[in-house]
Enzyme design. Structure first.
Site, mmCIF file in Angstrom:
data_model
loop_
_atom_site.group_PDB
_atom_site.id
_atom_site.type_symbol
_atom_site.label_atom_id
_atom_site.label_comp_id
_atom_site.label_asym_id
_atom_site.label_seq_id
_atom_site.Cartn_x
_atom_site.Cartn_y
_atom_site.Cartn_z
ATOM 1 N N LYS A 1 -18.837 -15.305 -6.567
ATOM 2 C CA LYS A 1 -20.263 -15.595 -6.396
ATOM 3 C C LYS A 1 -21.116 -14.699 -7.315
ATOM 4 O O LYS A 1 -20.607 -13.771 -7.935
ATOM 5 C CB LYS A 1 -20.644 -15.443 -4.925
ATOM 6 C CG LYS A 1 -19.865 -16.415 -4.012
ATOM 7 C CD LYS A 1 -20.168 -17.882 -4.302
ATOM 8 C CE LYS A 1 -19.133 -18.870 -3.826
ATOM 9 N NZ LYS A 1 -18.986 -19.069 -2.408
HETATM 10 C C1 LIG Z 1 -18.468 -19.881 -1.211
HETATM 11 C C2 LIG Z 1 -19.232 -20.867 -0.413
HETATM 12 C C3 LIG Z 1 -19.335 -20.795 0.986
HETATM 13 C C4 LIG Z 1 -18.513 -19.843 1.825
HETATM 14 O O1 LIG Z 1 -18.595 -18.528 1.451
HETATM 15 P P1 LIG Z 1 -17.283 -17.603 1.655
HETATM 16 O O2 LIG Z 1 -17.818 -16.235 1.376
HETATM 17 O O3 LIG Z 1 -16.268 -18.076 0.688
HETATM 18 O O4 LIG Z 1 -16.867 -17.777 3.072
HETATM 19 C C5 LIG Z 1 -20.141 -21.682 1.640
HETATM 20 N N1 LIG Z 1 -20.831 -22.629 0.970
HETATM 21 C C6 LIG Z 1 -20.746 -22.751 -0.355
HETATM 22 C C7 LIG Z 1 -21.556 -23.815 -1.039
HETATM 23 C C8 LIG Z 1 -19.935 -21.895 -1.097
HETATM 24 O O5 LIG Z 1 -19.827 -22.044 -2.423
#
Ligand SMILES: *Cc1c(COP(=O)(O)O)cnc(C)c1O
Length: 377
Positions: free
Chosen positions: A188
């Site tokens: 992210k």
């Molecule tokens: C990464 C992601 C999540 C979940 O986040 P995690 O930290 O991986 O649990 C939820 N929604 C979207 C759109 C994502 O890209």
């Protein structure tokens, strides 16, 4: 800092470390900080300060953020949650975790995001919440629908997993009055290794998420050290963010301005390089306001182009296979024409901060050739 010897354009996504993360983790460990600690609280404080909000509550993942946010908004069995099918499956699993019903909706195929109209068209008497997904980093504030949603008691819970640092107009995502959920997973915009954050709408909501993430226990860790018992006030989960992960996030946050500039720059380089290609539509992330998380195109020759580029070792990907077509979510299937078309045509180009302009040139040149041989020009 390159983490592997693979050429950078062979990866679709990749964490970017600035170098201080390792020392920050070592410092936490040497200070005896492993689990939830003052390092976690400092990370919460710094995120709240960055956003300009009163509070932020750290949890173990973006999925945990969505799960606890839904619980804090009192969403549960017998209630319906409006959500785009075009999202990571985590968004849907969080809804299932609270026992609510999924109401899939379509997206605008130029942005892959929901609109006020698409949301309002889906509202029913059982709607308890709507989860707009801030796809690719593009802010979706639903401000045109907020008043009516508020009047009907429908919570707006933002899945801002892609959108840390993005803005809606002048306002940072997380500051427009929605219950906002960030992910700080490995790839992210900002990473803790694994982590997430809830931006609560009130002190009560913050307390609720803090209790939920700590097995329902109400006292803070500091208070607990001085008393012989603890009070389990309600349902809870093991969702606190460790000091080890928070230390990574703190080090990343120090460099976030660079992260934002780099990601915007790389997106601009792609946009200019892609402009001359026929038969390619670039998904619009509103780059002037976003910290882009993805760089995606739409092409009717997606499958051929995907295979061709992968064969050349180029790290293309697909975000995402539509959720309403997944076996686990079949109970809530409904036809969603725009999402289904996007699901067939969308292609995510390699997009991460290790990329150089030369890498992008390599990708776009190969893409141009693949489109030609697929008959796409
Ligand atoms: C990464 C992601 C999540 C979940 O986040 P995690 O930290 O991986 O649990 C939820 N929604 C979207 C759109 C994502 O890209």
């Amino acid at each position: 800092m390159t983490t592997t010897a693979r050429p950078d354009h062979t990866r679709n996504a990749s964490p970017y470390l600035y170098g201080q993360e390792t020392a920050a983790v070592a410092q936490a460990l040497q200070g005896g900080q492993y689990g939830h600690s003052h390092v976690t609280e400092e990370f919460e404080h710094r995120i709240a300060e960055f956003l300009g909000v009163p509070d932020a509550v750290a949890v173990t993942s973006g999925t945990a953020a969505l799960h606890t946010a839904l619980l804090a908004a009192d969403v549960g069995p017998g209630m319906e949650v409006i959500v785009p099918s075009m999202t990571f499956c985590a968004t849907i699993q969080a809804i299932l975790a609270v026992g609510a019903t999924v109401r899939f909706i379509d997206v605008d195929p130029t942005t892959l995001c929901v609109t006020d109209q698409l949301v309002m068209d889906a509202v029913t008497d059982t709607t308890a919440a709507v989860i707009p997904v801030l796809f690719g980093g593009r802010a979706v504030d639903l401000l045109g629908a907020r008043q009516e949603l508020n009047q009907r008691g429908i919570a707006v819970i933002e899945d801002a997993a892609h959108a840390f640092g993005s803005r809606s107009g002048q306002h940072l995502v997380g500051t427009t009055g929605a219950l906002t959920c960030f992910s700080f997973g490995p790839i992210k915009n900002l990473t803790c290794g694994q982590g997430g954050m809830v931006i609560p709408r009130s002190p009560e909501e913050a307390d609720t998420v803090r209790r939920l993430r700590l097995l329902g226990v109400q006292e803070s860790q500091g208070e607990r050290a001085n008393i012989t018992t603890y009070r389990v006030g309600g349902f809870g989960l093991r969702y606190q963010l460790s000091a080890i992960n928070a230390a990574i996030g703190l080090a990343q946050l120090d460099h976030f301005a660079t992260t934002a500039d780099t990601r915007r720059h790389l997106w601009h380089v792609y946009r200019d390089a892609l402009a001359p290609l026929d038969g390619v539509v670039l998904v619009d992330v509103d780059v002037d306001h976003a910290v882009p998380h993805l760089c995606q195109i739409l092409t009717p020759h997606r499958d051929q182009v995907f295979a061709e580029l992968r064969a050349q070792g180029i790290g293309v990907g697909v975000h995402y296979p539509p959720n309403h077509l997944q076996p686990a979510f079949a109970a809530w299937h409904r036809p969603l024409p725009a999402t289904e078309q996007v699901g067939r045509e969308v292609l995510s180009l390699p997009f991460h901060q290790h990329l150089t302009e030369k890498d992008i040139d390599t990708v776009v040149t190969a893409l141009g050739q693949a489109l030609k041989s697929a008959g796409g020009s």
